[in-house]
Design a protein around this motif. Structure first.
Motif, PDB file in Angstrom:
ATOM      1  N   UNK A  35       0.838  -1.199   0.000  1.00 48.05           N
ATOM      2  CA  UNK A  35       0.000   0.000   0.000  1.00 48.05           C
ATOM      3  C   UNK A  35       0.872   1.248   0.000  1.00 48.05           C
ATOM      4  N   UNK A  36       1.989   1.217   0.748  1.00 47.57           N
ATOM      5  CA  UNK A  36       2.944   2.329   0.715  1.00 47.57           C
ATOM      6  C   UNK A  36       3.423   2.593  -0.713  1.00 47.57           C
ATOM      7  N   UNK A  37       3.729   1.534  -1.424  1.00 47.78           N
ATOM      8  CA  UNK A  37       4.214   1.684  -2.798  1.00 47.78           C
ATOM      9  C   UNK A  37       3.150   2.320  -3.683  1.00 47.78           C
ATOM     10  N   UNK A  38       1.880   2.008  -3.405  1.00 47.97           N
ATOM     11  CA  UNK A  38       0.809   2.594  -4.208  1.00 47.97           C
ATOM     12  C   UNK A  38       0.670   4.089  -3.959  1.00 47.97           C
ATOM     13  N   UNK A  39       1.216   4.574  -2.825  1.00 50.10           N
ATOM     14  CA  UNK A  39       1.158   6.006  -2.539  1.00 50.10           C
ATOM     15  C   UNK A  39       2.052   6.825  -3.473  1.00 50.10           C
ATOM     16  N   UNK A  40       3.019   6.154  -4.119  1.00 43.80           N
ATOM     17  CA  UNK A  40       3.901   6.859  -5.056  1.00 43.80           C
ATOM     18  C   UNK A  40       3.775   6.280  -6.457  1.00 43.80           C
TER      19      UNK A  40
END
Length: 432
Positions: free
Chosen positions: A373-378
């Motif tokens: 999910x963190x990766x989807x933030x960028x």
């Protein structure tokens, strides 16, 4: 399903490329998807999602933390932080670029929000780094990526949501997030050191080194860090001392920032007014994007694209390693269109039985899921941190995305290391 996915993606990229506001691009994509592929009326769904995304208690923390960052920036406290850190980071390759990573990691432990971390730390660091001659792409890349740790380092709203829906211990999930969070910070800082040695120093992207100082002078200069440390300590203390929730601690941070700025003689009526108006503009921009993303998430649910993709993978009968690779690819694709909480709810409702059958530890899988999910933030087009950075700097989404690619790959490396060495996430919760 494939046609629906391609058409939806095409519509979103066309709208984003046309220069319309990001929130309008998300709303337009959702509206057209509902109109073309479902029998549901878009209007009532839009009204419901806008109302539902506007009154959440957790959302209250966002403008308060942004206001705190504006006060720190306008009162000169942010500049004091740089003057205090500069002598210690002067000889470390990358110098003050590390403040984005360190500052984001520290602030993530305070607020638990990726967007708030990005907006607050960015307001303090980006102008100072540009003024000191640092590479702007590396400045925004480190900021956008490191601020995603607000989703992983406790307190984390995402881990709370995952723990509730899977009936896992939230305290054990919080403990499990510490190791991977530290690993990602270490990977980011190591990459920054390598970039500075190989590229940055030769092209003048690491700013101008400050004059060398003796140890005594460094310690004397570090007194300028005390106000910021007192502010962070006050916020963390109010949370872990049971005096305030993470949301209420945001208000504590604003009051402490005002008091500290006033004590230092750099706070007046004009700074109060300007910081308040700037915080309202930034928070409104982020809230509008969140509302648009909420509408797009609902539209994806009505078209059933995410659930159908998940069912395709569930029927493949993959090995645990292949399953994890396939899930990572699927979640990264879905993360381009869904917000983090919706992604977690989708996975836990559809894929969790398959995860248990494959033998994955559910605490470990929760940490893995939050990192994705963190990766989807960028990851464009629905990368909240990219939008926040765009609002702070005025740069286009493609430029910001290119700056975050190395850190995106480092997060993939962190997942691979965590899969190979599960103790990175499980050692602390198992030791409880």
């Amino acid at each position: 399903m494939l046609i629906m996915s391609l058409v939806t993606t095409l519509i979103l990229f066309v709208l984003l490329g046309s220069g319309v506001w990001i929130a309008f691009a998300l709303i337009g994509t959702a509206w057209l998807s509902l109109a073309m592929f479902t029998s549901f009326a878009p209007g009532p769904i839009l009204a419901s999602d806008f109302w539902g995304s506007s009154y959440g208690w957790d959302l209250t923390a966002l403008p308060m933390f942004i206001w705190m960052g504006e006060i720190l920036f306008r009162s000169g406290l942010a500049n004091n932080m740089f003057r205090g850190l500069s002598p210690w980071l002067n000889r470390l390759p990358g110098r003050l670029l590390h403040t984005n990573i360190i500052g984001s990691g520290m602030f993530a432990a305070v607020c638990g929000s990726s967007a708030a971390t990005c907006a607050t730390v960015g307001k303090m660091t980006v102008p100072e780094l540009e003024k000191r001659g640092y590479d702007s792409n590396m400045a925004i890349g480190t900021l956008a990526s490191a601020s995603t740790l607000g989703l992983l380092i406790p307190p984390s709203i995402m881990l709370i949501v995952y723990g509730v829906v899977t009936e896992q211990s939230i305290s054990r999930l919080f403990m499990a997030g510490i190791g991977p969070g530290a690993l990602i910070l270490l990977l980011f800082m190591s990459f920054l050191v390598g970039w500075a040695l190989l590229i940055g120093n030769r092209h003048g992207g690491t700013g101008i080194a400050d004059p060398a100082m003796s140890l005594v002078d460094k310690i004397r200069n570090s007194w300028q860090l005390l106000p910021i440390l007192a502010l962070i300590g006050g916020i963390i203390g109010s949370i872990y001392g049971g005096l305030a929730s993470p949301t209420e601690a945001a208000a504590v941070g604003v009051v402490l920032a005002m008091l500290i700025a006033r004590y230092n003689g750099h706070f007046n009526r004009e700074i109060f007014r300007d910081s308040l108006f700037a915080a309202v503009r930034t928070a409104t921009m982020i809230a509008f994007i969140i509302a648009g993303a909420s509408f797009l998430t609902s539209a994806m649910g009505f078209t059933q694209i995410p659930s159908r993709l998940a069912q395709v993978i569930a029927g493949m009968g993959l090995s645990p390693t292949a399953l994890l690779v396939a899930l990572t690819l699927l979640l990264l694709v879905l993360g381009c269109f869904l917000d983090g909480i919706s992604l977690i709810l989708l996975v836990t409702s559809i894929i969790m039985p398959m995860i248990e059958t494959a033998g994955f530890d559910l605490i470990w899988f929760g940490i893995y899921l939050v990192i994705v999910v963190e990766m989807s933030q960028i990851t464009p087009p629905v990368g909240f941190n990219l939008f926040v950075i765009q609002g702070l700097t005025g740069k286009d989404i493609l430029t910001i995305t290119r700056a975050t690619i190395p850190f995106f790959l480092l997060m993939l490396l962190a997942i691979a290391l965590m899969y190979q060495f599960p103790a990175i996430a499980l050692y602390l919760p198992q030791a409880m």
